[in-house]
Design a protein around this motif. Structure first.
Motif, PDB file in Angstrom:
ATOM      1  N   PHE A   1     -26.360  19.442  92.639  1.00 59.11           N
ATOM      2  CA  PHE A   1     -27.396  18.640  92.627  1.00 59.11           C
ATOM      3  C   PHE A   1     -28.260  18.853  91.159  1.00 59.11           C
ATOM      4  CE2 PHE A   1     -26.327  19.889  96.887  1.00 59.11           C
ATOM      5  CZ  PHE A   1     -26.411  18.893  97.921  1.00 59.11           C
ATOM      6  N   THR A   2     -29.076  17.811  91.083  1.00 54.51           N
ATOM      7  CA  THR A   2     -30.106  17.988  90.022  1.00 54.51           C
ATOM      8  C   THR A   2     -31.256  17.306  90.760  1.00 54.51           C
ATOM      9  OG1 THR A   2     -28.507  17.647  88.234  1.00 54.51           O
ATOM     10  CG2 THR A   2     -30.806  17.068  87.976  1.00 54.51           C
ATOM     11  N   ASP A   3     -32.255  18.435  91.006  1.00 58.02           N
ATOM     12  CA  ASP A   3     -33.657  17.914  91.538  1.00 58.02           C
ATOM     13  C   ASP A   3     -33.422  16.977  92.864  1.00 58.02           C
ATOM     14  OD1 ASP A   3     -35.137  19.099  89.475  1.00 58.02           O
ATOM     15  OD2 ASP A   3     -34.917  17.159  88.610  1.00 58.02           O
ATOM     16  N   GLY A   4     -32.374  17.827  93.521  1.00 57.66           N
ATOM     17  CA  GLY A   4     -31.907  17.130  94.952  1.00 57.66           C
ATOM     18  C   GLY A   4     -30.999  15.914  95.175  1.00 57.66           C
ATOM     19  N   THR A   5     -30.605  15.283  93.776  1.00 59.04           N
ATOM     20  CA  THR A   5     -29.861  14.232  93.574  1.00 59.04           C
ATOM     21  C   THR A   5     -28.354  14.630  93.790  1.00 59.04           C
ATOM     22  OG1 THR A   5     -31.234  13.149  92.210  1.00 59.04           O
ATOM     23  CG2 THR A   5     -29.016  12.426  92.439  1.00 59.04           C
ATOM     24  N   PRO A   6     -27.514  14.481  94.682  1.00 59.14           N
ATOM     25  CA  PRO A   6     -26.189  14.766  94.976  1.00 59.14           C
ATOM     26  C   PRO A   6     -25.190  14.277  93.765  1.00 59.14           C
ATOM     27  CG  PRO A   6     -26.564  13.249  96.381  1.00 59.14           C
ATOM     28  CD  PRO A   6     -27.756  13.509  95.759  1.00 59.14           C
ATOM     29  N   HIS A   7     -24.298  15.138  93.213  1.00 55.15           N
ATOM     30  CA  HIS A   7     -23.525  14.764  92.165  1.00 55.15           C
ATOM     31  C   HIS A   7     -21.909  14.932  92.744  1.00 55.15           C
ATOM     32  CE1 HIS A   7     -26.434  14.614  89.236  1.00 55.15           C
ATOM     33  NE2 HIS A   7     -26.753  15.854  89.271  1.00 55.15           N
ATOM     34  N   ASN A   8     -21.765  15.828  93.832  1.00 56.31           N
ATOM     35  CA  ASN A   8     -20.207  15.952  94.331  1.00 56.31           C
ATOM     36  C   ASN A   8     -19.835  14.886  95.462  1.00 56.31           C
ATOM     37  OD1 ASN A   8     -20.064  18.039  92.256  1.00 56.31           O
ATOM     38  ND2 ASN A   8     -20.129  19.580  93.687  1.00 56.31           N
ATOM     39  N   THR A   9     -18.715  14.367  95.185  1.00 57.23           N
ATOM     40  CA  THR A   9     -18.039  13.835  96.358  1.00 57.23           C
ATOM     41  C   THR A   9     -16.359  13.551  95.975  1.00 57.23           C
ATOM     42  OG1 THR A   9     -18.013  11.592  97.493  1.00 57.23           O
ATOM     43  CG2 THR A   9     -18.150  11.468  95.074  1.00 57.23           C
ATOM     44  N   ILE A  10     -15.882  12.767  96.837  1.00 51.95           N
ATOM     45  CA  ILE A  10     -14.335  12.977  97.110  1.00 51.95           C
ATOM     46  C   ILE A  10     -13.813  11.563  96.846  1.00 51.95           C
ATOM     47  CG2 ILE A  10     -12.455  13.247  98.723  1.00 51.95           C
ATOM     48  CD1 ILE A  10     -13.566  15.885  99.067  1.00 51.95           C
ATOM     49  N   THR A  11     -12.621  11.136  96.124  1.00 52.23           N
ATOM     50  CA  THR A  11     -12.015   9.923  96.454  1.00 52.23           C
ATOM     51  C   THR A  11     -10.545  10.386  97.115  1.00 52.23           C
ATOM     52  OG1 THR A  11     -12.597   9.247  94.102  1.00 52.23           O
ATOM     53  CG2 THR A  11     -10.406   8.245  95.071  1.00 52.23           C
TER      54      THR A  11
ATOM     55  N   LEU B   1     -11.387  15.238  93.574  1.00 52.89           N
ATOM     56  CA  LEU B   1     -12.770  15.752  93.500  1.00 52.89           C
ATOM     57  C   LEU B   1     -13.366  15.281  92.420  1.00 52.89           C
ATOM     58  CD1 LEU B   1     -12.025  19.957  93.930  1.00 52.89           C
ATOM     59  CD2 LEU B   1     -12.375  18.000  95.818  1.00 52.89           C
ATOM     60  N   ARG B   2     -14.628  14.863  92.650  1.00 54.42           N
ATOM     61  CA  ARG B   2     -15.744  13.768  91.704  1.00 54.42           C
ATOM     62  C   ARG B   2     -16.765  14.615  91.533  1.00 54.42           C
ATOM     63  NH1 ARG B   2     -13.033   9.035  91.070  1.00 54.42           N
ATOM     64  NH2 ARG B   2     -14.067   9.072  89.010  1.00 54.42           N
ATOM     65  N   ASN B   3     -17.133  14.494  90.228  1.00 58.07           N
ATOM     66  CA  ASN B   3     -18.802  14.666  89.955  1.00 58.07           C
ATOM     67  C   ASN B   3     -19.365  13.763  89.015  1.00 58.07           C
ATOM     68  OD1 ASN B   3     -20.730  16.117  87.869  1.00 58.07           O
ATOM     69  ND2 ASN B   3     -20.593  17.445  89.850  1.00 58.07           N
ATOM     70  N   ASN B   4     -20.609  13.276  89.259  1.00 58.21           N
ATOM     71  CA  ASN B   4     -21.068  12.099  88.485  1.00 58.21           C
ATOM     72  C   ASN B   4     -22.363  12.543  87.610  1.00 58.21           C
ATOM     73  OD1 ASN B   4     -23.202  12.296  90.281  1.00 58.21           O
ATOM     74  ND2 ASN B   4     -23.363  10.143  90.583  1.00 58.21           N
ATOM     75  N   ARG B   5     -22.353  13.808  87.196  1.00 58.77           N
ATOM     76  CA  ARG B   5     -23.620  14.220  86.682  1.00 58.77           C
ATOM     77  C   ARG B   5     -23.527  14.029  85.105  1.00 58.77           C
ATOM     78  NH1 ARG B   5     -25.315  19.202  84.011  1.00 58.77           N
ATOM     79  NH2 ARG B   5     -23.163  20.169  84.088  1.00 58.77           N
ATOM     80  N   THR B   6     -24.518  13.679  84.538  1.00 57.27           N
ATOM     81  CA  THR B   6     -24.680  13.231  83.174  1.00 57.27           C
ATOM     82  C   THR B   6     -25.334  14.230  82.083  1.00 57.27           C
ATOM     83  OG1 THR B   6     -26.662  12.001  83.376  1.00 57.27           O
ATOM     84  CG2 THR B   6     -24.632  10.723  83.853  1.00 57.27           C
TER      85      THR B   6
ATOM     86  N   HIS C   1     -23.083  13.465  77.133  1.00 60.23           N
ATOM     87  CA  HIS C   1     -22.113  12.564  77.486  1.00 60.23           C
ATOM     88  C   HIS C   1     -23.257  11.803  78.585  1.00 60.23           C
ATOM     89  CE1 HIS C   1     -18.634  14.456  76.072  1.00 60.23           C
ATOM     90  NE2 HIS C   1     -19.217  15.716  76.578  1.00 60.23           N
ATOM     91  N   PRO C   2     -23.994  10.729  78.104  1.00 57.31           N
ATOM     92  CA  PRO C   2     -25.057  10.057  79.112  1.00 57.31           C
ATOM     93  C   PRO C   2     -24.176   9.354  80.164  1.00 57.31           C
ATOM     94  CG  PRO C   2     -24.680   9.179  76.626  1.00 57.31           C
ATOM     95  CD  PRO C   2     -23.899  10.456  76.887  1.00 57.31           C
ATOM     96  N   MET C   3     -22.988   8.694  79.892  1.00 60.02           N
ATOM     97  CA  MET C   3     -22.496   7.980  80.722  1.00 60.02           C
ATOM     98  C   MET C   3     -21.615   8.720  81.889  1.00 60.02           C
ATOM     99  SD  MET C   3     -21.029   4.825  78.515  1.00 60.02           S
ATOM    100  CE  MET C   3     -20.571   3.724  80.112  1.00 60.02           C
ATOM    101  N   GLY C   4     -21.806  10.159  81.747  1.00 55.69           N
ATOM    102  CA  GLY C   4     -20.873  11.040  82.507  1.00 55.69           C
ATOM    103  C   GLY C   4     -20.131  12.011  81.989  1.00 55.69           C
ATOM    104  N   ILE C   5     -20.292  13.543  82.388  1.00 60.11           N
ATOM    105  CA  ILE C   5     -19.550  14.489  81.827  1.00 60.11           C
ATOM    106  C   ILE C   5     -18.269  14.397  82.320  1.00 60.11           C
ATOM    107  CG2 ILE C   5     -19.338  17.092  82.133  1.00 60.11           C
ATOM    108  CD1 ILE C   5     -22.419  17.221  82.713  1.00 60.11           C
ATOM    109  N   PHE C   6     -17.955  13.915  83.887  1.00 62.29           N
ATOM    110  CA  PHE C   6     -16.641  13.820  84.351  1.00 62.29           C
ATOM    111  C   PHE C   6     -16.252  12.393  83.981  1.00 62.29           C
ATOM    112  CE2 PHE C   6     -18.699  17.853  85.943  1.00 62.29           C
ATOM    113  CZ  PHE C   6     -17.634  18.618  85.152  1.00 62.29           C
ATOM    114  N   HIS C   7     -16.100  11.713  82.923  1.00 62.32           N
ATOM    115  CA  HIS C   7     -15.938  10.247  82.854  1.00 62.32           C
ATOM    116  C   HIS C   7     -15.553  10.035  81.598  1.00 62.32           C
ATOM    117  CE1 HIS C   7     -17.545   5.903  83.314  1.00 62.32           C
ATOM    118  NE2 HIS C   7     -17.876   6.034  81.880  1.00 62.32           N
ATOM    119  N   PRO C   8     -14.839   8.923  81.186  1.00 57.84           N
ATOM    120  CA  PRO C   8     -14.418   8.952  79.922  1.00 57.84           C
ATOM    121  C   PRO C   8     -15.283   9.104  78.646  1.00 57.84           C
ATOM    122  CG  PRO C   8     -13.666   6.948  81.182  1.00 57.84           C
ATOM    123  CD  PRO C   8     -14.545   7.652  82.273  1.00 57.84           C
TER     124      PRO C   8
END
Length: 496
Positions: free
Chosen positions: A345-355, A371-376, A380-387
């Motif tokens: 989480f970041t300030d209550g915003t969830p980042h973890n989910t699953i495909t 396992l997926r995580n959408n934190r920026t 990496h402003p488009m995503g740490i775990f992103h291309p």
């Protein structure tokens, strides 16, 4: 071929393919005449026998444009094309009845029937799909699939302007996946669906529908969609629906995109899954670290040798599998490990989910949980775990379900750009894009004089596959190094 011969040929093809019966011919002919503003039909008309339906439709649409029945915009032509084919397709109730008659014989017979119907009706755009560039490339994770997507034609600027102008004019159907699209005429900004049919089914005690993608990326690329227009969510109920589907169609897999921005798919506003009759590289990937689930002894669990972080669960008991997957989801949604940049989480915003992806393996059921995580971050402003930015010259869009499993869907621009890059690599005059320069120079430095006209394309395809591997590794939450493996095993041991 004059317009009457075109109509007769279309009727002949409809009969030959089983879309209509001979006793339907006069009725269908009159419906086609009406759509083309024709009042009569000659007594003797010869139809051709060797013209495919997509080619026939192109000829008829050219006639319609020449005679001002439709305008020049592709959207207008698509609407008429869809209406013409709708004349040759049975009503939804008849299609569903026939589907389930085949299903009683064998589930594969049912899907074979529906897939063939969806192609013969020109709902699946077979002629456009044939333009795609497809090949496999060997990597340490198996043979990854590469597709350069050329199937969707570029829009006329006039059509884009009209779409923008009418964007909020009509809100029916609510989205492209709503079942209300079945038989819908279409409009500027919303595709024609007169020739569209869906199959009703029950998943998780809810009404759902089966259809195929108009632009299939792999064999029998299907979509399961909820009757209710609601946001897509990965939940225990979603696991149940996925397993219900593969119980019903054991020759198909079915998976869900993740349900968060960046790591999710392109349409999160309608609950849906994608599946089909295809074996991706991820399914064939070896299991690595096996671990026990203390609360589910009848479920086998292991990590998978894959560039992204995958937990594979297997059991003959789908109820146990749903419970075990739900436990993994619950733990992952709240899991943080700052040592490897994972924050839940970041300030209550969830980042973890699953495909999640479901399939049958003999008598067992399998669930692959990616396992997926959408934190920026600032880096990496488009995503740490992103291309990451150094591969954006190839792909910077979300890594959705299809890519997760090992099939790269790359933009059409790459066809011409890679051709120019081939010229650059062998010293010919070229129009190499600046954003490919660093990649091209790296390849040139490594291969040197070994590059020539006979092998440059094969080399570039292999290098593109390696880049896709890197893209998937960027999207992996636990990296495939010693530190990442230890962190992944630490998470898995929570369940032992």
């Amino acid at each position: 071929m004059d317009i009457y011969s075109m109509i007769q040929t279309l009727l002949n093809r409809g009969i030959d393919l089983g879309l209509i019966e001979e006793c339907d011919e006069m009725y269908a002919r009159n419906q086609l005449l009406s759509l083309l503003n024709l009042a009569d039909f000659p007594e003797k008309v010869e139809g051709s026998v060797d013209v495919r339906i997509p080619d026939l439709l192109e000829m008829i649409l050219q006639y319609a444009e020449d005679h001002h029945i439709v305008g020049e915009l592709d959207a207008e032509k698509d609407i008429l094309s869809s209406k013409l084919m709708n004349v040759l397709i049975q009503r939804p109730s008849d299609v569903n009845r026939r589907f389930y008659e085949y299903y009683e014989e064998d589930p594969k017979c049912a899907t074979d029937y529906f897939y063939q119907l969806s192609q013969n009706s020109n709902y699946i755009q077979t002629k456009n799909i044939a333009k795609n560039i497809n090949y496999k490339t060997e990597t340490m994770y198996g043979d990854l699939d590469i597709t350069i997507n050329l199937s969707k034609p570029e829009k006329d600027p006039r059509q884009i302007a009209l779409e923008r102008e009418r964007k909020h004019y009509v809100t029916y159907p609510k989205c492209l996946l709503c079942p209300e699209n079945e038989g819908y005429e279409g409009r500027i900004g919303h595709p024609a669906r007169s020739n569209h049919r869906v199959i009703g089914m029950t998943l998780g005690q809810e009404p759902w529908y089966l259809q195929y993608s108009p632009y299939v990326y792999y064999n029998e690329h299907c979509i399961a969609l909820s009757k209710e227009h609601r946001n897509m969510k990965v939940t225990p109920e979603a696991f149940r629906r996925l397993l219900d589907f593969v119980h019903m169609f054991p020759h198909y897999f079915l998976g869900s995109n993740a349900d968060l921005p960046i790591v999710g798919g392109s349409i999160l506003s309608h609950d849906h899954y994608q599946g089909g009759n295809y074996q991706f590289a991820m399914e064939k990937a070896q299991e690595e670290f096996a671990f026990e689930l203390r609360d589910h002894p009848d479920v086998a669990a292991a990590t998978v040798k894959w560039p992204m972080s995958v937990i594979r669960l297997r059991s003959g008991n789908p109820d146990s599998l749903v419970d075990a997957a739900s436990r993994v989801l619950h733990e992952w949604q709240g899991y943080s490990d700052e040592e490897v940049d994972i924050l839940a989480f970041t300030d209550g915003t969830p980042h973890n989910t699953i495909t999640p992806i479901a399939r049958r393996n003999g008598e067992d059921y399998e669930l692959d949980l990616v396992l997926r995580n959408n934190r920026t971050s600032e880096e990496h402003p488009m995503g740490i775990f992103h291309p990451h930015s150094d591969v954006h010259h190839l792909k910077k869009e979300n890594i959705g379900l299809i890519e997760v499993m090992g099939l790269a869907v790359l933009p059409a621009r790459l066809k011409s750009e890679l051709e120019e890059m081939e010229k650059y690599l062998i010293g010919e005059e070229n129009g190499l894009k600046e954003y490919h320069q660093e990649w091209a120079d790296d390849i040139k430095a490594r291969y040197g004089a070994g590059l020539h006209g006979e092998n440059v394309r094969a080399v570039l395809r292999q290098e593109l596959g390696s880049k896709f591997q890197r893209i998937l590794e960027d999207a992996g939450v636990f990296k495939r190094n010693h530190k990442g493996r230890e962190a992944f095993q630490k998470f898995c041991k929570l369940f032992s």
